[in-house]
Design a protein around this motif. Structure first.
Motif, PDB file in Angstrom:
ATOM      1  N   ARG A 172      53.425  23.721  99.607  1.00 53.34           N
ATOM      2  CA  ARG A 172      54.655  23.855  98.811  1.00 53.34           C
ATOM      3  C   ARG A 172      54.716  25.219  98.118  1.00 53.34           C
ATOM      4  NH1 ARG A 172      57.859  20.487 101.265  1.00 53.34           N
ATOM      5  NH2 ARG A 172      57.386  18.287 100.968  1.00 53.34           N
ATOM      6  N   VAL A 173      53.574  25.733  97.693  1.00 51.29           N
ATOM      7  CA  VAL A 173      53.549  27.054  97.065  1.00 51.29           C
ATOM      8  C   VAL A 173      53.957  28.125  98.077  1.00 51.29           C
ATOM      9  CG1 VAL A 173      52.022  28.824  96.111  1.00 51.29           C
ATOM     10  CG2 VAL A 173      51.885  26.486  95.268  1.00 51.29           C
ATOM     11  N   VAL A 174      53.405  28.056  99.276  1.00 44.70           N
ATOM     12  CA  VAL A 174      53.781  29.018 100.324  1.00 44.70           C
ATOM     13  C   VAL A 174      55.263  28.884 100.649  1.00 44.70           C
ATOM     14  CG1 VAL A 174      53.431  29.666 102.743  1.00 44.70           C
ATOM     15  CG2 VAL A 174      51.460  29.108 101.310  1.00 44.70           C
ATOM     16  N   GLN A 175      55.749  27.668 100.701  1.00 47.31           N
ATOM     17  CA  GLN A 175      57.167  27.411 100.970  1.00 47.31           C
ATOM     18  C   GLN A 175      58.050  28.055  99.898  1.00 47.31           C
ATOM     19  OE1 GLN A 175      58.242  23.207 100.897  1.00 47.31           O
ATOM     20  NE2 GLN A 175      59.276  23.442 102.868  1.00 47.31           N
ATOM     21  N   GLU A 176      57.669  27.908  98.630  1.00 49.46           N
ATOM     22  CA  GLU A 176      58.440  28.494  97.537  1.00 49.46           C
ATOM     23  C   GLU A 176      58.389  30.017  97.581  1.00 49.46           C
ATOM     24  OE1 GLU A 176      60.824  28.869  94.207  1.00 49.46           O
ATOM     25  OE2 GLU A 176      60.482  27.165  95.531  1.00 49.46           O
ATOM     26  N   LEU A 177      57.220  30.570  97.900  1.00 48.63           N
ATOM     27  CA  LEU A 177      57.102  32.030  98.030  1.00 48.63           C
ATOM     28  C   LEU A 177      58.024  32.545  99.134  1.00 48.63           C
ATOM     29  CD1 LEU A 177      53.231  32.494  97.690  1.00 48.63           C
ATOM     30  CD2 LEU A 177      54.965  33.262  96.060  1.00 48.63           C
ATOM     31  N   MET A 178      58.039  31.839 100.270  1.00 47.64           N
ATOM     32  CA  MET A 178      58.883  32.272 101.386  1.00 47.64           C
ATOM     33  C   MET A 178      60.360  32.199 101.017  1.00 47.64           C
ATOM     34  SD  MET A 178      57.457  33.547 103.978  1.00 47.64           S
ATOM     35  CE  MET A 178      59.092  33.632 104.696  1.00 47.64           C
ATOM     36  N   ASP A 204      46.975  34.298 101.829  1.00 47.34           N
ATOM     37  CA  ASP A 204      47.699  35.489 101.375  1.00 47.34           C
ATOM     38  C   ASP A 204      49.072  35.527 102.030  1.00 47.34           C
ATOM     39  OD1 ASP A 204      45.438  36.132 100.001  1.00 47.34           O
ATOM     40  OD2 ASP A 204      44.790  37.727 101.347  1.00 47.34           O
ATOM     41  N   VAL A 205      50.091  35.774 101.218  1.00 50.73           N
ATOM     42  CA  VAL A 205      51.463  35.913 101.722  1.00 50.73           C
ATOM     43  C   VAL A 205      51.888  37.351 101.433  1.00 50.73           C
ATOM     44  CG1 VAL A 205      53.828  35.074 101.624  1.00 50.73           C
ATOM     45  CG2 VAL A 205      51.916  33.478 101.255  1.00 50.73           C
ATOM     46  N   GLU A 206      52.065  38.111 102.483  1.00 51.63           N
ATOM     47  CA  GLU A 206      52.280  39.562 102.358  1.00 51.63           C
ATOM     48  C   GLU A 206      53.633  39.939 102.969  1.00 51.63           C
ATOM     49  OE1 GLU A 206      50.000  43.585 104.090  1.00 51.63           O
ATOM     50  OE2 GLU A 206      49.063  41.603 104.193  1.00 51.63           O
ATOM     51  N   LEU A 214      57.640  39.114  92.431  1.00 51.55           N
ATOM     52  CA  LEU A 214      57.162  38.571  91.154  1.00 51.55           C
ATOM     53  C   LEU A 214      58.275  38.570  90.112  1.00 51.55           C
ATOM     54  CD1 LEU A 214      54.951  37.432  89.397  1.00 51.55           C
ATOM     55  CD2 LEU A 214      54.161  39.748  88.937  1.00 51.55           C
ATOM     56  N   ASP A 215      59.080  39.634  90.081  1.00 49.93           N
ATOM     57  CA  ASP A 215      60.191  39.693  89.129  1.00 49.93           C
ATOM     58  C   ASP A 215      61.170  38.553  89.358  1.00 49.93           C
ATOM     59  OD1 ASP A 215      59.117  41.949  87.987  1.00 49.93           O
ATOM     60  OD2 ASP A 215      60.333  43.343  89.161  1.00 49.93           O
ATOM     61  N   SER A 216      61.473  38.277  90.635  1.00 41.94           N
ATOM     62  CA  SER A 216      62.429  37.203  90.948  1.00 41.94           C
ATOM     63  C   SER A 216      61.865  35.845  90.561  1.00 41.94           C
ATOM     64  CB  SER A 216      62.769  37.223  92.446  1.00 41.94           C
ATOM     65  OG  SER A 216      61.651  36.863  93.238  1.00 41.94           O
ATOM     66  N   LEU A 217      60.550  35.658  90.742  1.00 42.44           N
ATOM     67  CA  LEU A 217      59.931  34.392  90.361  1.00 42.44           C
ATOM     68  C   LEU A 217      59.934  34.212  88.845  1.00 42.44           C
ATOM     69  CD1 LEU A 217      56.929  34.376  92.864  1.00 42.44           C
ATOM     70  CD2 LEU A 217      58.794  32.721  92.809  1.00 42.44           C
ATOM     71  N   GLN A 218      59.659  35.288  88.125  1.00 44.04           N
ATOM     72  CA  GLN A 218      59.665  35.212  86.664  1.00 44.04           C
ATOM     73  C   GLN A 218      61.070  34.961  86.129  1.00 44.04           C
ATOM     74  OE1 GLN A 218      57.727  38.949  85.752  1.00 44.04           O
ATOM     75  NE2 GLN A 218      55.757  37.943  85.404  1.00 44.04           N
ATOM     76  N   GLY A 228      60.515  28.202  91.153  1.00 48.47           N
ATOM     77  CA  GLY A 228      59.960  29.502  90.802  1.00 48.47           C
ATOM     78  C   GLY A 228      58.510  29.488  90.392  1.00 48.47           C
ATOM     79  N   LEU A 229      58.175  30.466  89.549  1.00 49.41           N
ATOM     80  CA  LEU A 229      56.785  30.717  89.184  1.00 49.41           C
ATOM     81  C   LEU A 229      56.183  29.550  88.410  1.00 49.41           C
ATOM     82  CD1 LEU A 229      54.547  32.793  89.388  1.00 49.41           C
ATOM     83  CD2 LEU A 229      55.355  33.803  87.254  1.00 49.41           C
ATOM     84  N   LYS A 230      56.958  28.922  87.532  1.00 47.05           N
ATOM     85  CA  LYS A 230      56.429  27.811  86.736  1.00 47.05           C
ATOM     86  C   LYS A 230      55.973  26.678  87.640  1.00 47.05           C
ATOM     87  CE  LYS A 230      57.585  24.766  82.867  1.00 47.05           C
ATOM     88  NZ  LYS A 230      58.631  24.375  81.908  1.00 47.05           N
ATOM     89  N   ASN A 231      56.767  26.369  88.645  1.00 44.51           N
ATOM     90  CA  ASN A 231      56.412  25.305  89.572  1.00 44.51           C
ATOM     91  C   ASN A 231      55.173  25.679  90.384  1.00 44.51           C
ATOM     92  OD1 ASN A 231      56.810  24.024  92.518  1.00 44.51           O
ATOM     93  ND2 ASN A 231      57.625  22.642  90.969  1.00 44.51           N
TER      94      ASN A 231
END
Length: 267
Positions: A172-178, A204-206, A214-218, A228-231
């Motif tokens: 789920r974390v990788v999914q949210e990053l994508m 690693d997700v590059e 990171l700005d968009s997640l914050q 986002g980042l909190k989740n």
């Protein structure tokens, strides 16, 4: 006993009494602090249990919806596609019916593909059947069908078993990053690297985007109803994991997920 001795003895007694009072106050404060720490730890544990319960409830509901989509709607659409294919064989006139039927069949096929993508996103069957590494590889293949970004998956081949709860949260974390990379990073390429040792799982997700992941997640942290980042942090905290972000040269961001002691406990 003269007055000097009385004063000295009295002074010593007062000092000892003062020291005793200080010791008692310090001991009491220590007890208060320990009590507050115990309450805080209990509150944190209750919060963690509530979060786990909420996430488990979400996953169960996602699984149910995914199964309904796959078993019911997906099956019906497949039958519809088959019937359209059979009908097209009987249309031989030149009034355009055959062409319109072909377009309908292609459109039905597109709907089926989207349905599979939604079902996979809601609940990755490969995660239950084949494990985290294969599930992430399947996720990349599925995402590539959208042709928005070229997504590659690389693994060292040491696909050790991963505890189910930890695997699901990492997925789920990788999914949210994508999702955030697609929305905000303006990337054209993404590389997901999977590696495991007996005690450490690394993902690693590059991306080669604008470096604003990171700005968009914050920013999403401040929006109601946004994951986002909190989740991401909450999911990783539950499984004892961590995430760090680093700039990628020449452009882009690298998100580094780490989970220790990730293998299932046998017993």
């Amino acid at each position: 006993m003269n007055i000097v001795e009385i004063v000295v003895i009295g002074t010593i007694g007062m000092l000892m009494l003062g020291i005793l009072v200080v010791i008692l106050v310090i001991f009491q404060q220590k007890q208060v602090i320990q009590h507050k720490l115990a309450l805080r730890d209990k509150d944190l544990e209750l919060q963690r249990e509530r979060l786990v319960a909420v996430l488990q409830g979400q996953e169960q509901e996602r699984k149910r919806i995914a199964e309904d989509l796959h078993d019911e709607v997906g099956a019906q659409l497949s039958v519809l596609k088959l019937n359209i294919g059979q009908l097209s064989q009987h249309l031989k006139n030149g009034n355009g019916e055959a062409e319109r039927l072909k377009e309908t069949k292609d459109f039905t096929d597109t709907i089926i593909q989207h349905l599979r993508f939604i079902s996979q996103s809601l609940h990755p069957q490969a995660l239950d059947n084949l494990g985290l590494s294969h599930a992430l590889d399947s996720f990349c293949s599925l995402m590539n069908k959208n042709k928005q970004v070229a997504i590659s998956f690389k693994t060292s081949g040491n696909n050790r078993p991963v505890d189910r709860e930890k695997a699901l949260n990492v997925y789920r974390v990788v999914q949210e990053l994508m999702n955030n990379i697609l929305k905000h990073a303006q990337a054209t390429e993404v590389l997901i690297t999977y590696h495991s040792t007996p005690t450490l799982l690394s993902v690693d997700v590059e991306d080669n985007g604008n470096g604003r992941l990171l700005d968009s997640l914050q920013q999403s942290r401040k929006k109601n109803g946004s994951l986002g980042l909190k989740n991401i942090e909450s999911r990783l905290n539950i499984i004892g994991g961590s995430i760090t972000f680093a700039k990628r040269a020449p452009t882009g961001t690298i998100a580094q997920i780490r989970v220790e002691n990730y293998q299932p406990v046998i017993g």
